[in-house]
Design a protein around this motif. Structure first.
Motif, PDB file in Angstrom:
ATOM      1  N   VAL A   1      33.995  24.086  20.208  1.00  0.00           N
ATOM      2  CA  VAL A   1      34.574  25.341  20.684  1.00  0.00           C
ATOM      3  C   VAL A   1      35.995  25.500  20.152  1.00  0.00           C
ATOM      4  CG1 VAL A   1      35.330  26.610  22.734  1.00  0.00           C
ATOM      5  CG2 VAL A   1      33.128  25.427  22.743  1.00  0.00           C
ATOM      6  N   ILE A   2      36.794  24.438  20.235  1.00  0.00           N
ATOM      7  CA  ILE A   2      38.156  24.487  19.699  1.00  0.00           C
ATOM      8  C   ILE A   2      38.112  24.736  18.194  1.00  0.00           C
ATOM      9  CG2 ILE A   2      40.262  23.138  19.331  1.00  0.00           C
ATOM     10  CD1 ILE A   2      39.665  21.728  21.988  1.00  0.00           C
ATOM     11  N   ALA A   3      37.146  24.116  17.507  1.00  0.00           N
ATOM     12  CA  ALA A   3      36.997  24.332  16.066  1.00  0.00           C
ATOM     13  C   ALA A   3      36.694  25.791  15.762  1.00  0.00           C
ATOM     14  CB  ALA A   3      35.893  23.442  15.513  1.00  0.00           C
ATOM     15  N   ALA A   4      35.870  26.443  16.608  1.00  0.00           N
ATOM     16  CA  ALA A   4      35.555  27.856  16.396  1.00  0.00           C
ATOM     17  C   ALA A   4      36.811  28.712  16.475  1.00  0.00           C
ATOM     18  CB  ALA A   4      34.529  28.325  17.431  1.00  0.00           C
ATOM     19  N   VAL A   5      37.679  28.410  17.435  1.00  0.00           N
ATOM     20  CA  VAL A   5      38.912  29.192  17.585  1.00  0.00           C
ATOM     21  C   VAL A   5      39.842  28.946  16.392  1.00  0.00           C
ATOM     22  CG1 VAL A   5      40.873  29.670  19.092  1.00  0.00           C
ATOM     23  CG2 VAL A   5      38.674  29.043  20.085  1.00  0.00           C
TER      24      VAL A   5
ATOM     25  N   GLY B   1      46.302  34.050  16.699  1.00  0.00           N
ATOM     26  CA  GLY B   1      44.884  34.083  17.050  1.00  0.00           C
ATOM     27  C   GLY B   1      44.459  35.469  17.485  1.00  0.00           C
ATOM     28  N   THR B   2      43.220  35.839  17.136  1.00  0.00           N
ATOM     29  CA  THR B   2      42.677  37.148  17.489  1.00  0.00           C
ATOM     30  C   THR B   2      41.299  36.986  18.111  1.00  0.00           C
ATOM     31  OG1 THR B   2      41.614  37.482  15.340  1.00  0.00           O
ATOM     32  CG2 THR B   2      43.910  38.231  15.567  1.00  0.00           C
ATOM     33  N   VAL B   3      40.910  37.997  18.878  1.00  0.00           N
ATOM     34  CA  VAL B   3      39.586  37.983  19.491  1.00  0.00           C
ATOM     35  C   VAL B   3      38.508  38.087  18.417  1.00  0.00           C
ATOM     36  CG1 VAL B   3      38.025  39.268  21.003  1.00  0.00           C
ATOM     37  CG2 VAL B   3      40.407  38.910  21.680  1.00  0.00           C
ATOM     38  N   LEU B   4      38.718  38.955  17.428  1.00  0.00           N
ATOM     39  CA  LEU B   4      37.736  39.099  16.345  1.00  0.00           C
ATOM     40  C   LEU B   4      37.546  37.786  15.603  1.00  0.00           C
ATOM     41  CD1 LEU B   4      35.916  40.732  14.465  1.00  0.00           C
ATOM     42  CD2 LEU B   4      37.963  41.395  13.169  1.00  0.00           C
ATOM     43  N   GLY B   5      38.642  37.144  15.236  1.00  0.00           N
ATOM     44  CA  GLY B   5      38.539  35.870  14.525  1.00  0.00           C
ATOM     45  C   GLY B   5      37.835  34.813  15.347  1.00  0.00           C
ATOM     46  N   THR B   6      38.124  34.786  16.649  1.00  0.00           N
ATOM     47  CA  THR B   6      37.488  33.794  17.524  1.00  0.00           C
ATOM     48  C   THR B   6      35.984  33.987  17.583  1.00  0.00           C
ATOM     49  OG1 THR B   6      39.484  33.550  18.877  1.00  0.00           O
ATOM     50  CG2 THR B   6      37.398  32.936  19.896  1.00  0.00           C
ATOM     51  N   ILE B   7      35.537  35.217  17.745  1.00  0.00           N
ATOM     52  CA  ILE B   7      34.093  35.479  17.812  1.00  0.00           C
ATOM     53  C   ILE B   7      33.426  35.165  16.485  1.00  0.00           C
ATOM     54  CG2 ILE B   7      32.362  37.264  18.170  1.00  0.00           C
ATOM     55  CD1 ILE B   7      33.767  36.237  20.699  1.00  0.00           C
ATOM     56  N   LEU B   8      34.087  35.487  15.372  1.00  0.00           N
ATOM     57  CA  LEU B   8      33.534  35.119  14.071  1.00  0.00           C
ATOM     58  C   LEU B   8      33.435  33.602  13.939  1.00  0.00           C
ATOM     59  CD1 LEU B   8      35.324  37.664  11.696  1.00  0.00           C
ATOM     60  CD2 LEU B   8      32.917  37.660  12.377  1.00  0.00           C
TER      61      LEU B   8
END
Length: 360
Positions: free
Chosen positions: A294-298, A310-317
């Motif tokens: 999960v941390i890697a995804a962020v 950090g952005t919400v779009l980048g996190t979901i991607l």
């Protein structure tokens, strides 16, 4: 009589820089400038890198195994991103504020198990809305405790949340119970089965998009508004960017830290209920060990471990990319060990790119 100007003899190393630039072939200069501009753009737009990796993985897997393009795989991908996505949005808020939380899976496991046990034994007819509210409040309470300890002890949040993770899991396994709940409350079971819509393929197979993906959609919208349209969002980025300057500007580090961890705990509690509803099973040992992915995804989404970005779009991607690597590469026969290696290469490559400081 005016003195004649003294002419200076040019040394071999005194060549005019403009003459040197003129001697460089224009093609090389153009290529260098274009590459530098592209690098600067990618560094400033990290989600574009993650989106490129997603497209690359999809094209590679789809070319090897055309079954990848079936609608059922897309629905499976959406289902698999719900719990990870909720976790990642909470981690994003904590990371942006300059902290790091690794206790969110323990909070989710504790909340989902306790709420499922209490509802099953005391109020089996409780509606799903009330269950979700109870889980959100329980997770927020545990998250607030994290934020309070980080603020009060002035200790690194990583150390604090490692400690609270073990405390929560130890308390759960010692005093609450370890039995599996397979007969979950009717409202949770029905919510997990509730379809958003169906799709029938050309071969007659029916794929179902579950309605609980809307919970992630709502969380995405709320988190985006929080970070981009509120004073608290501005405070989160300011504290994460430079806490000393933020404090001088009047931001309360204590309030920001407590809010960030409370919000992460709230989403973790909701994620726990989503996990039970989708799997029709409450297991106190579930979710352990998924913190790093999960941390890697962020991080893959462009958030820096040092905070302030950090952005919400980048996190979901980033969540989509992690889910692709974890769930889809099996279609081309890549074993789980190799999947981890590929994911590690993605993280290293993205981290190296995001740390680049292109020359002007």
């Amino acid at each position: 009589m005016a003195a004649e100007p003294v002419s200076q003899k040019e040394e071999p190393g005194d060549a005019d820089p403009t003459d040197i630039a003129a001697e460089i072939p224009s093609g090389q200069t153009d290529r260098h400038g274009a590459l530098n501009r592209l690098t600067r753009w990618l560094v400033r737009h990290p989600p574009a890198v993650t989106a490129f990796l997603i497209v690359l993985v999809c094209l590679v897997v789809g070319s090897i195994n055309p079954d990848f393009w079936q609608m059922s795989n897309l629905f499976d991908l959406a289902r698999s991103t719900v719990v990870r996505g909720l976790f990642a949005l909470g981690v994003l808020v904590v990371l942006a504020s300059g902290g790091l939380d690794v206790s969110f899976t323990a909070i989710a496991a504790f909340v989902m198990y306790v709420v499922t046990m209490l509802v099953t034994s005391q109020a089996p007819e409780m509606p799903i809305a009330v269950i979700l509210l109870a889980a959100a409040l329980g997770g927020a309470l545990l998250g607030t405790a994290n934020g309070f300890l980080v603020s009060k002890l002035r200790a690194p949040s990583l150390i604090v949340t490692i400690g609270t993770q073990y405390v929560i899991r130890g308390f759960l396994l010692t005093f609450v119970g370890t039995a599996l709940f397979m007969n979950i409350p009717a409202a949770m079971d029905a919510f997990g089965k509730l379809p958003l819509f169906h799709y029938q393929g050309s071969n007659g197979a029916v794929a179902t998009m579950p309605a609980y993906v809307l919970v992630l959609v709502v969380a995405i919208a709320v988190t985006w508004v929080l970070l981009n349209r509120t004073l608290m969002g501005r405070a989160i980025y300011a504290v994460g960017g430079n806490s000393e300057i933020a404090e001088r500007l009047g931001y309360s580090l204590r309030k920001v830290h407590i809010f960030g961890f409370a919000y992460a705990g709230l989403l973790a509690g909701v994620a726990g209920i989503m996990h039970v509803s989708s799997n029709r099973l409450a297991n106190p040992f579930d979710l352990a060990g998924s913190e790093l992915e999960v941390i890697a995804a962020v991080i893959l989404g462009g958030a820096r471990i040092t905070g302030g970005s950090g952005t919400v779009l980048g996190t979901i991607l980033g969540v989509v990319l992690i889910t692709l690597v974890s769930n889809v590469l099996i279609l081309v026969g890549i074993p789980s060990t190799s999947q981890l290696a590929i994911l590690g290469l993605f993280i290293i490559g993205a981290g190296a790119l995001f740390s680049v400081k292109p020359r002007a």
